[in-house]
Design a protein around this motif. Structure first.
Motif, short mmCIF file in Angstrom:
data_model
loop_
_atom_site.label_atom_id
_atom_site.label_comp_id
_atom_site.label_asym_id
_atom_site.label_seq_id
_atom_site.Cartn_x
_atom_site.Cartn_y
_atom_site.Cartn_z
N UNK A 269 72.40 76.78 25.35
CA UNK A 269 71.98 76.97 26.74
C UNK A 269 72.88 76.14 27.64
N UNK A 270 73.40 76.77 28.67
CA UNK A 270 74.33 76.10 29.58
C UNK A 270 73.94 76.44 31.02
N UNK A 271 73.82 75.40 31.85
CA UNK A 271 73.50 75.61 33.26
C UNK A 271 74.61 75.00 34.12
N UNK B 198 71.36 85.88 10.17
CA UNK B 198 71.78 84.73 10.96
C UNK B 198 71.86 85.16 12.41
N UNK B 199 71.46 84.26 13.32
CA UNK B 199 71.47 84.63 14.73
C UNK B 199 72.12 83.54 15.58
N UNK B 200 72.75 83.99 16.65
CA UNK B 200 73.32 83.08 17.64
C UNK B 200 73.00 83.63 19.02
N UNK B 201 72.30 82.82 19.82
CA UNK B 201 71.94 83.23 21.17
C UNK B 201 72.54 82.25 22.16
N UNK B 202 73.17 82.80 23.19
CA UNK B 202 73.82 82.00 24.22
C UNK B 202 73.27 82.42 25.58
N UNK B 203 72.77 81.46 26.32
CA UNK B 203 72.17 81.74 27.63
C UNK B 203 72.87 80.89 28.67
N UNK B 204 73.53 81.53 29.62
CA UNK B 204 74.28 80.83 30.66
C UNK B 204 73.64 81.11 32.02
N UNK B 205 73.17 80.06 32.66
CA UNK B 205 72.59 80.16 34.00
C UNK B 205 73.58 79.54 34.97
N UNK B 206 74.12 80.36 35.87
CA UNK B 206 75.26 79.95 36.68
C UNK B 206 74.96 80.10 38.17
N UNK C 50 73.62 86.07 27.15
CA UNK C 50 73.01 86.41 28.44
C UNK C 50 73.66 85.56 29.53
N UNK C 51 74.20 86.21 30.54
CA UNK C 51 74.79 85.53 31.68
C UNK C 51 73.92 85.81 32.89
N UNK C 52 73.34 84.75 33.45
CA UNK C 52 72.43 84.87 34.59
C UNK C 52 73.09 84.23 35.81
N UNK D 287 74.85 90.77 28.12
CA UNK D 287 74.29 91.19 29.40
C UNK D 287 74.73 90.24 30.51
N UNK D 288 74.86 90.80 31.72
CA UNK D 288 75.14 90.02 32.92
C UNK D 288 74.18 90.48 34.01
#
Length: 224
Positions: free
Chosen positions: A19-21, A46-54, A78-80, A114-115
Motif C-alpha cells: 500500500x502506497x499513499x 500466490x497473490x500480490x496486491x498493490x494499492x496506490x492512493x495518489x 489498483x491506482x486511485x 485498474x485506474x
C-alpha cells in the motif's frame, strides 16, 4: 524509492500487500531492484496486491514480473487518483522462461489492473491465462510470453502523438499507443521483456518533461 522483498520470490501460499499513499504536492518514483518471481507451486496459489492512493505525483516503474511454469498467481494493481493527481506506471509480465524454452504450461495467472480518478473508472483490465488456448490462441497471447502495459494520467490527448514518435520503428514484438480521454495507454506483446522495458523506458523519458515538468533520470538500480 526502491521496494525490497528480501526472500527474492513469491511461492504458493504467499499473500503480499503493498500500500502506497502519495499526498498533495508530494512526488515519488518507485521501482524494484530486480524482477519479481512467482515460483512453481505444488497446488497453493500466490497473490500480490498493490494499492496506490495518489493525490500528488507517482511514477511506478517496477522491473518485470516472471511467472515460472507451474506458478498459480493472482496479481492485482489498483491506482486511485485524486482530482489533481498525476501518474505514470507500467506492468511487464513474462509468462514462463522463454530463454530456456520453458512455456507457462502448466500455470495459471489472473491479473487485474485498474485506474480510477476520484472514484470514476478510467481503466479496467483483466487477464486470465490457464492453458495452451490462452497462451497461443489468436484471441489470446498468440504465443508471445511477454505482455506489457504502460499508463499515464494527468496529461491531454496530444501526448499520444509524442509517444508514437518515440516508439522505435523496429522492436521485438507488437506495440501500440492509444488515448482514452485523459489516460494514455501503451501496450506491448512480444517475446522479450527486456525489449518491452527498453521501449517503455523510452516512452517514459519522452513523457516525463511534458507530464511532470522534469527531465528523465533513469534510476541507477536499472543498470546493475
Amino acid at each position: 524509492t526502491c521496494v525490497l522483498h528480501p526472500p527474492g520470490g513469491v511461492v504458493g501460499g504467499d499473500s503480499l500487500l503493498l500500500e502506497l499513499a502519495v499526498n498533495d504536492f508530494a512526488h515519488t518514483l518507485v521501482t524494484t531492484p530486480g524482477a519479481t518471481k512467482f515460483y512453481r507451486s505444488s497446488g497453493a496459489g500466490a497473490s500480490q496486491r498493490q494499492v496506490f492512493t495518489v493525490d500528488g505525483t507517482l511514477e511506478w516503474l517496477p522491473q518485470e514480473t516472471i511467472l515460472f511454469p507451474g506458478a498459480e498467481a493472482a496479481i492485482t494493481t489498483e491506482v486511485r487518483l485524486g482530482a489533481g493527481a498525476r501518474f505514470i506506471g507500467w506492468e511487464i509480465l513474462c509468462l514462463g522462461l522463454p530463454t530456456k524454452k520453458e512455456h507457462f504450461v502448466p500455470g495459471k495467472l489472473h491479473s487485474i489492473l485498474t485506474v480510477h480518478r476520484a472514484g470514476r473508472p478510467l481503466f479496467l483490465d483483466r487477464l486470465r491465462v490457464s492453458g495452451e488456448k490462452d497462451l497461443n490462441g489468436p484471441a489470446g497471447l498468440r504465443g508471445c510470453p511477454g505482455v506489457g502495459t504502460l499508463l499515464a494520467a494527468g496529461g491531454d490527448r496530444s501526448l499520444v502523438e509524442e509517444v508514437r514518435t518515440a516508439i522505435p520503428d523496429e522492436i521485438d514484438g507488437l506495440i501500440g499507443a492509444t488515448s482514452m480521454g485523459e489516460l494514455l495507454v501503451v501496450r506491448y506483446l512480444g517475446h522479450s521483456t527486456m525489449s518491452a522495458r527498453a521501449v517503455f523506458a523510452t516512452v517514459w523519458e519522452k513523457l516525463r518533461p511534458s507530464l511532470i515538468g522534469l527531465p528523465a533520470c533513469p534510476p541507477r538500480i536499472w543498470l546493475t
